[in-house]
Design an enzyme around this catalytic site. Structure first.
Site, PDB file in Angstrom:
ATOM      1  N   GLY A 109     -63.201-107.245  -4.604  1.00 51.22           N
ATOM      2  CA  GLY A 109     -64.266-108.155  -4.997  1.00 51.22           C
ATOM      3  C   GLY A 109     -65.147-107.623  -6.114  1.00 51.22           C
TER       4      GLY A 109
ATOM      5  CE  LYS B 232     -65.006-100.056  -9.313  1.00 47.18           C
ATOM      6  NZ  LYS B 232     -65.352 -99.571  -7.955  1.00 47.18           N
ATOM      7  CB  THR B 233     -63.895-105.137 -13.325  1.00 44.90           C
ATOM      8  OG1 THR B 233     -62.502-105.286 -13.636  1.00 44.90           O
ATOM      9  CG2 THR B 233     -64.656-106.294 -13.928  1.00 44.90           C
TER      10      THR B 233
ATOM     11  CG  ASN C  23     -60.819-108.975 -14.339  1.00 42.03           C
ATOM     12  OD1 ASN C  23     -60.054-109.928 -14.239  1.00 42.03           O
ATOM     13  ND2 ASN C  23     -61.012-108.111 -13.354  1.00 42.03           N
TER      14      ASN C  23
ATOM     15  N   GLY D   4     -48.234-103.940 -13.722  1.00 44.82           N
ATOM     16  CA  GLY D   4     -47.783-104.596 -12.507  1.00 44.82           C
ATOM     17  C   GLY D   4     -46.556-103.928 -11.929  1.00 44.82           C
ATOM     18  N   GLY D   5     -46.764-102.948 -11.058  1.00 41.31           N
ATOM     19  CA  GLY D   5     -45.647-102.317 -10.369  1.00 41.31           C
ATOM     20  C   GLY D   5     -45.026-101.126 -11.059  1.00 41.31           C
TER      21      GLY D   5
ATOM     22  CG  ASN E  66     -57.197-105.231  -4.472  1.00 39.04           C
ATOM     23  OD1 ASN E  66     -58.357-105.561  -4.736  1.00 39.04           O
ATOM     24  ND2 ASN E  66     -56.191-105.443  -5.307  1.00 39.04           N
TER      25      ASN E  66
ATOM     26  CE  LYS F 273     -55.558-106.674 -15.252  1.00 42.11           C
ATOM     27  NZ  LYS F 273     -56.018-105.465 -14.532  1.00 42.11           N
TER      28      LYS F 273
ATOM     29  CB  CYS G 167     -60.831-111.011 -10.656  1.00 44.70           C
ATOM     30  SG  CYS G 167     -61.088-110.287  -9.017  1.00 44.70           S
TER      31      CYS G 167
END
Length: 302
Positions: free
Chosen positions: A73, A46-47, A128, A242-243, A70, A164, A131
């Protein structure tokens, strides 16, 4: 004969092309009792930010048709706490660890990576830059800032740096090329898509921030298009995301030009999806009598 699933991503040897996606798999070690993490190609954490972040207020997740919204944050414990415990546990799994990093400004990114670079178990840094769940402008939409972040992080990093990017641009290939020219060793395409949902019982948004990031099966065709468009312009490898819900989905991204894929919402729904996707890729290759997954990277573009 069993197909070869191994790939080389910016000099990092992956036993297969399947990674976790940042934000849906915790710090990466918490699910060790549920799935054999050693079977993964790698883990994207996770970031992480320089200072701890509480994230956005609840409600922060909403299920929608064929996907999920989502607005977490970037909740996280901060880089100093991250290297003391989560990173130590990640180092014992035995797969490459890609640490996702974000910041509110250039110095945040640089200082965070300065702390991470002293830890040998970090295989790559994923910046990242996209976001959608923060009040500030998306970093990759400010080309001078994005360029500075990549250049400065690349200057101090001892490991590959991956950018990203957001899909919300007129020309994703141009954005990816700009990131590559700034020094990125790889590109992740893409992040979530801004979206919203309203509860007709309460006449209120389903998210505390009204809008959030859309992920899940519904964004797959749009994300594959981003990979397809960017691939011919790049010399560096792409992580497609993505998906992705099945092995067949992952193969679509690889055919479009992805060297590796990261799995997000599917792993949140069911952690076993990651293993099933690896097996699914192998099944497709067997059925097509293809010896190596490397043989199909980007063939739709050729």
């Amino acid at each position: 004969m069993k197909p070869d699933l191994s790939v080389d991503f910016a000099g990092i040897k992956l036993k297969n092309p399947v990674l976790t996606a940042s934000g849906t798999f915790g710090y990466g070690y918490e699910l060790a009792d549920l799935i054999p993490l050693k079977k993964l190609g790698g883990i994207v954490t996770k970031t992480i930010t320089l200072e701890p972040r509480p994230g956005n207020p609840q409600p922060r997740i909403a299920e929608v048709e064929s996907g999920m919204l989502n607005t977490i944050g970037l909740q996280n414990i901060g880089v100093k706490a991250f290297v003391e415990e989560p990173l130590e546990k990640l180092s014992k799994i035995g797969v490459p660890v890609f640490v996702s990093v974000a910041g509110a400004c250039l110095s945040d990114y640089v200082e965070t990576v300065q702390i991470l670079k002293t830890h040998k178990c970090v295989s790559a840094i994923e910046l990242n830059l996209s976001c959608p769940n923060l009040k500030k402008k998306i970093v990759c939409h400010d080309l001078p800032l994005m360029t500075d972040v990549i250049k400065q992080v690349k200057r101090i990093s001892k490991v590959p740096v991956i950018a990203k990017l957001s899909p919300l641009v007129n020309d994703i290939a141009e954005l990816a090329l700009t990131a590559q020219n700034a020094g990125a060793d790889g590109i992740t395409l893409t992040n979530t898509y801004p979206a919203m949902a309203i509860d007709i019982k309460t006449f209120k948004s389903k998210l505390s921030t009204v809008k959030g990031g859309m992920s899940g099966a519904c964004i797959k065709p749009m994300s594959i298009r981003c990979v397809y468009d960017a691939y011919p312009a790049l010399k560096v490898p792409i992580i497609g995301c993505g998906g992705i819900m099945t092995g067949e989905d992952a193969v679509e991204f690889i055919l479009a030009g992805a060297t590796a894929v990261s799995v997000g919402t599917a792993s949140l729904v069911s952690p076993e999806s990651l293993i099933n996707i690896i097996n699914g890729i192998e099944s497709v290759l067997k059925e097509k009598q293809i010896k190596s997954v490397k043989d199909i990277i980007g063939i739709i573009n050729k």
